[in-house]
Design a protein around this motif. Structure first.
Motif, PDB file in Angstrom:
ATOM      1  N   ASP A  53       0.854  -1.183   0.000  1.00 30.19           N
ATOM      2  CA  ASP A  53       0.000   0.000   0.000  1.00 30.19           C
ATOM      3  C   ASP A  53       0.898   1.244   0.000  1.00 30.19           C
ATOM      4  OD1 ASP A  53      -1.621   2.198   0.893  1.00 30.19           O
ATOM      5  OD2 ASP A  53      -3.034   0.773   1.734  1.00 30.19           O
ATOM      6  N   PRO A  54       0.620   2.231  -0.862  1.00 33.56           N
ATOM      7  CA  PRO A  54       1.435   3.452  -0.856  1.00 33.56           C
ATOM      8  C   PRO A  54       1.465   4.144   0.511  1.00 33.56           C
ATOM      9  CG  PRO A  54       0.069   3.400  -2.820  1.00 33.56           C
ATOM     10  CD  PRO A  54      -0.369   2.252  -1.947  1.00 33.56           C
ATOM     11  N   ALA A  55       0.432   3.915   1.327  1.00 35.17           N
ATOM     12  CA  ALA A  55       0.390   4.525   2.660  1.00 35.17           C
ATOM     13  C   ALA A  55       1.187   3.730   3.698  1.00 35.17           C
ATOM     14  CB  ALA A  55      -1.063   4.663   3.121  1.00 35.17           C
ATOM     15  N   ALA A  56       1.773   2.607   3.302  1.00 39.94           N
ATOM     16  CA  ALA A  56       2.532   1.770   4.241  1.00 39.94           C
ATOM     17  C   ALA A  56       3.678   2.567   4.852  1.00 39.94           C
ATOM     18  CB  ALA A  56       3.067   0.533   3.528  1.00 39.94           C
ATOM     19  N   ARG A  57       3.909   2.334   6.128  1.00 38.15           N
ATOM     20  CA  ARG A  57       5.004   2.979   6.846  1.00 38.15           C
ATOM     21  C   ARG A  57       5.903   1.894   7.418  1.00 38.15           C
ATOM     22  NH1 ARG A  57       4.117   6.032   3.867  1.00 38.15           N
ATOM     23  NH2 ARG A  57       2.943   7.942   4.011  1.00 38.15           N
ATOM     24  N   PHE A  58       7.200   2.096   7.291  1.00 39.90           N
ATOM     25  CA  PHE A  58       8.152   1.086   7.731  1.00 39.90           C
ATOM     26  C   PHE A  58       8.567   1.309   9.180  1.00 39.90           C
ATOM     27  CE2 PHE A  58       8.783   1.768   3.138  1.00 39.90           C
ATOM     28  CZ  PHE A  58       8.341   0.530   2.700  1.00 39.90           C
ATOM     29  N   LYS A  59       8.549   0.225   9.945  1.00 40.46           N
ATOM     30  CA  LYS A  59       9.022   0.246  11.330  1.00 40.46           C
ATOM     31  C   LYS A  59       9.958  -0.949  11.496  1.00 40.46           C
ATOM     32  CE  LYS A  59       4.464   1.845  12.631  1.00 40.46           C
ATOM     33  NZ  LYS A  59       3.493   1.128  11.808  1.00 40.46           N
ATOM     34  N   PRO A  60      11.240  -0.796  11.083  1.00 44.43           N
ATOM     35  CA  PRO A  60      12.167  -1.922  11.129  1.00 44.43           C
ATOM     36  C   PRO A  60      12.357  -2.475  12.542  1.00 44.43           C
ATOM     37  CG  PRO A  60      13.091  -0.099   9.862  1.00 44.43           C
ATOM     38  CD  PRO A  60      11.850   0.411  10.533  1.00 44.43           C
ATOM     39  N   ASN A  61      12.393  -3.795  12.628  1.00 45.41           N
ATOM     40  CA  ASN A  61      12.673  -4.486  13.884  1.00 45.41           C
ATOM     41  C   ASN A  61      14.182  -4.396  14.120  1.00 45.41           C
ATOM     42  OD1 ASN A  61      13.407  -6.409  15.785  1.00 45.41           O
ATOM     43  ND2 ASN A  61      11.961  -7.933  15.067  1.00 45.41           N
ATOM     44  N   PRO A  62      14.638  -3.670  15.155  1.00 46.03           N
ATOM     45  CA  PRO A  62      16.077  -3.430  15.329  1.00 46.03           C
ATOM     46  C   PRO A  62      16.892  -4.689  15.630  1.00 46.03           C
ATOM     47  CG  PRO A  62      14.842  -2.611  17.220  1.00 46.03           C
ATOM     48  CD  PRO A  62      13.830  -3.026  16.192  1.00 46.03           C
ATOM     49  N   VAL A  63      16.238  -5.766  16.024  1.00 45.27           N
ATOM     50  CA  VAL A  63      16.961  -7.015  16.274  1.00 45.27           C
ATOM     51  C   VAL A  63      17.390  -7.653  14.955  1.00 45.27           C
ATOM     52  CG1 VAL A  63      16.752  -9.356  17.222  1.00 45.27           C
ATOM     53  CG2 VAL A  63      15.760  -7.416  18.457  1.00 45.27           C
ATOM     54  N   GLU A  64      16.549  -7.535  13.930  1.00 44.35           N
ATOM     55  CA  GLU A  64      16.810  -8.203  12.655  1.00 44.35           C
ATOM     56  C   GLU A  64      17.242  -7.255  11.534  1.00 44.35           C
ATOM     57  OE1 GLU A  64      14.063 -11.378  11.435  1.00 44.35           O
ATOM     58  OE2 GLU A  64      12.883 -10.842  13.191  1.00 44.35           O
ATOM     59  N   VAL A  65      16.773  -6.017  11.589  1.00 40.91           N
ATOM     60  CA  VAL A  65      16.954  -5.108  10.455  1.00 40.91           C
ATOM     61  C   VAL A  65      17.698  -3.849  10.891  1.00 40.91           C
ATOM     62  CG1 VAL A  65      15.747  -3.735   8.706  1.00 40.91           C
ATOM     63  CG2 VAL A  65      14.848  -5.978   9.368  1.00 40.91           C
ATOM     64  N   GLU A  66      18.872  -3.649  10.309  1.00 41.38           N
ATOM     65  CA  GLU A  66      19.634  -2.427  10.584  1.00 41.38           C
ATOM     66  C   GLU A  66      18.930  -1.226   9.973  1.00 41.38           C
ATOM     67  OE1 GLU A  66      23.752  -0.671   8.928  1.00 41.38           O
ATOM     68  OE2 GLU A  66      23.936  -2.597   9.974  1.00 41.38           O
ATOM     69  N   ARG A  67      18.433  -1.424   8.711  1.00 37.94           N
ATOM     70  CA  ARG A  67      17.699  -0.360   8.045  1.00 37.94           C
ATOM     71  C   ARG A  67      17.003  -0.912   6.811  1.00 37.94           C
ATOM     72  NH1 ARG A  67      21.486   0.934   3.981  1.00 37.94           N
ATOM     73  NH2 ARG A  67      23.582   0.480   4.683  1.00 37.94           N
ATOM     74  N   VAL A  68      16.026  -0.158   6.335  1.00 32.33           N
ATOM     75  CA  VAL A  68      15.332  -0.466   5.090  1.00 32.33           C
ATOM     76  C   VAL A  68      16.142   0.158   3.955  1.00 32.33           C
ATOM     77  CG1 VAL A  68      13.233   0.008   3.746  1.00 32.33           C
ATOM     78  CG2 VAL A  68      13.054  -0.664   6.149  1.00 32.33           C
ATOM     79  N   VAL A  69      16.293  -0.582   2.863  1.00 32.42           N
ATOM     80  CA  VAL A  69      17.018  -0.108   1.680  1.00 32.42           C
ATOM     81  C   VAL A  69      16.026  -0.071   0.521  1.00 32.42           C
ATOM     82  CG1 VAL A  69      18.895  -0.595   0.066  1.00 32.42           C
ATOM     83  CG2 VAL A  69      19.185  -1.113   2.509  1.00 32.42           C
ATOM     84  N   LEU A  70      15.869   1.092  -0.086  1.00 30.53           N
ATOM     85  CA  LEU A  70      14.956   1.253  -1.219  1.00 30.53           C
ATOM     86  C   LEU A  70      15.761   1.395  -2.505  1.00 30.53           C
ATOM     87  CD1 LEU A  70      12.472   3.844   0.337  1.00 30.53           C
ATOM     88  CD2 LEU A  70      12.239   1.357   0.242  1.00 30.53           C
ATOM     89  N   VAL A  71      15.369   0.620  -3.524  1.00 34.02           N
ATOM     90  CA  VAL A  71      16.015   0.689  -4.826  1.00 34.02           C
ATOM     91  C   VAL A  71      14.910   0.875  -5.862  1.00 34.02           C
ATOM     92  CG1 VAL A  71      17.498  -0.486  -6.494  1.00 34.02           C
ATOM     93  CG2 VAL A  71      17.827  -0.885  -4.039  1.00 34.02           C
ATOM     94  N   PRO A  72      15.008   1.893  -6.723  1.00 39.42           N
ATOM     95  CA  PRO A  72      13.977   2.085  -7.749  1.00 39.42           C
ATOM     96  C   PRO A  72      13.826   0.839  -8.622  1.00 39.42           C
ATOM     97  CG  PRO A  72      15.426   3.998  -7.634  1.00 39.42           C
ATOM     98  CD  PRO A  72      16.050   2.934  -6.784  1.00 39.42           C
ATOM     99  N   LEU A  73      12.580   0.421  -8.832  1.00 43.32           N
ATOM    100  CA  LEU A  73      12.307  -0.747  -9.671  1.00 43.32           C
ATOM    101  C   LEU A  73      12.912  -0.549 -11.062  1.00 43.32           C
ATOM    102  CD1 LEU A  73      10.962  -3.467 -10.263  1.00 43.32           C
ATOM    103  CD2 LEU A  73       8.842  -2.213 -10.763  1.00 43.32           C
ATOM    104  N   ALA A  74      12.808   0.654 -11.610  1.00 43.59           N
ATOM    105  CA  ALA A  74      13.353   0.918 -12.945  1.00 43.59           C
ATOM    106  C   ALA A  74      14.852   0.612 -12.994  1.00 43.59           C
ATOM    107  CB  ALA A  74      13.081   2.366 -13.350  1.00 43.59           C
TER     108      ALA A  74
END
Length: 194
Positions: free
Chosen positions: A114-135
Motif C-alpha cells: 500500500d502506498p500509505a505503508a510505513r516502515f518500522k524496522p525491527n532493530p533485532v533483525e533489520v539495521e535499516r530499510v534499503v529502497l532501490v527504484p524498480l526501474a
C-alpha cells in the motif's frame, strides 16, 4: 504498472526445486510506490543475526510450523521485520525458488505494498530499510560481476550496488529470475514505474 507486471508474468510458471535436507523459507519482493516512483524494498540485516548477517535481502525467513503456506510466511516475516502488516500487501505472483549455500530453499513472492505503508524496522533483525527504484533493477546494465570472499571462499558473483550497499547471492538470483520472467516487458514496466 501492476497490470503490466501481471501481464508480463501471466504465462510464467515459477521453477520449483526438489531437494532434501534444506530448510524451507519464504521472502517477499515488495514493490512500494513512494509517490515519485516505484521502489523495491530490501532490508540490511543486522550484523548479529546467525545467518546472512549484514547482507541486503528481501524481508522473509524460515517457515514456521503454524504457517499454513509459504505466502503466509512471506507476509508474516515482512510484518515482523519491517512493520508492514499483511493487509497492506497485495501478492501478485510467486517467483522461482532458489537454494542458498546455507541450506535454505527460498520461495519468493512479488507483492505490492500500500502506498500509505510505513516502515518500522525491527532493530533485532533489520539495521535499516534499503529502497532501490524498480526501474534501476530492470536495467541489466546496472549489474556487474564482482570478485569477493565470503567465509574464506573466493566467489565471482553478479551484483548490484545501491550506494554503499551490494545486493548479491540468493537475493540477486531472485532478481535475475524476476528479470528473466518479465522478459521483454521490462522496459515498459520500468517506464511505468517512474
Amino acid at each position: 504498472m501492476a497490470q503490466a507486471l501481471c501481464q508480463a508474468l501471466e504465462n510464467h510458471r515459477p521453477g520449483r526445486e526438489s531437494l532434501e535436507q534444506v530448510r524451507p523459507a519464504a521472502v517477499l519482493m515488495p514493490l512500494w510506490d513512494d509517490g515519485k516512483r516505484v521502489q523495491v524494498v530490501f532490508t540490511k540485516r543486522t550484523e548479529t543475526l546467525p545467518s546472512h548477517a549484514g547482507q541486503i535481502s528481501f524481508p522473509g525467513g524460515m517457515v514456521d510450523p503454524e504457517d499454513p503456506d509459504h505466502k503466509t510466511t512471506a507476509l508474516r516475516e515482512t510484518h515482523e521485520e519491517v512493520g508492514v502488516p499483511p493487509r497492506e500487501v497485495e501478492l501478485i505472483s510467486r517467483l522461482d525458488q532458489v537454494v542458498t549455500v546455507t541450506g535454505f530453499l527460498v520461495t519468493p513472492y512479488l507483492g505490492l505494498m500500500d502506498p500509505a505503508a510505513r516502515f518500522k524496522p525491527n532493530p533485532v533483525e533489520v539495521e535499516r530499510v534499503v529502497l532501490v527504484p524498480l526501474a534501476r533493477l530492470l536495467e541489466k546494465k546496472n549489474y556487474q560481476t564482482v570478485d569477493m570472499t565470503w567465509e574464506g571462499m573466493p566467489l565471482r558473483q553478479i551484483a548490484l550496488y545501491q550506494g554503499q550497499d551490494m545486493i548479491w547471492g540468493a537475493t540477486m538470483r531472485i532478481l535475475l529470475n524476476f528479470l528473466e520472467a518479465v522478459g521483454p516487458a521490462a522496459g515498459q514496466i520500468a517506464a511505468l514505474a517512474g
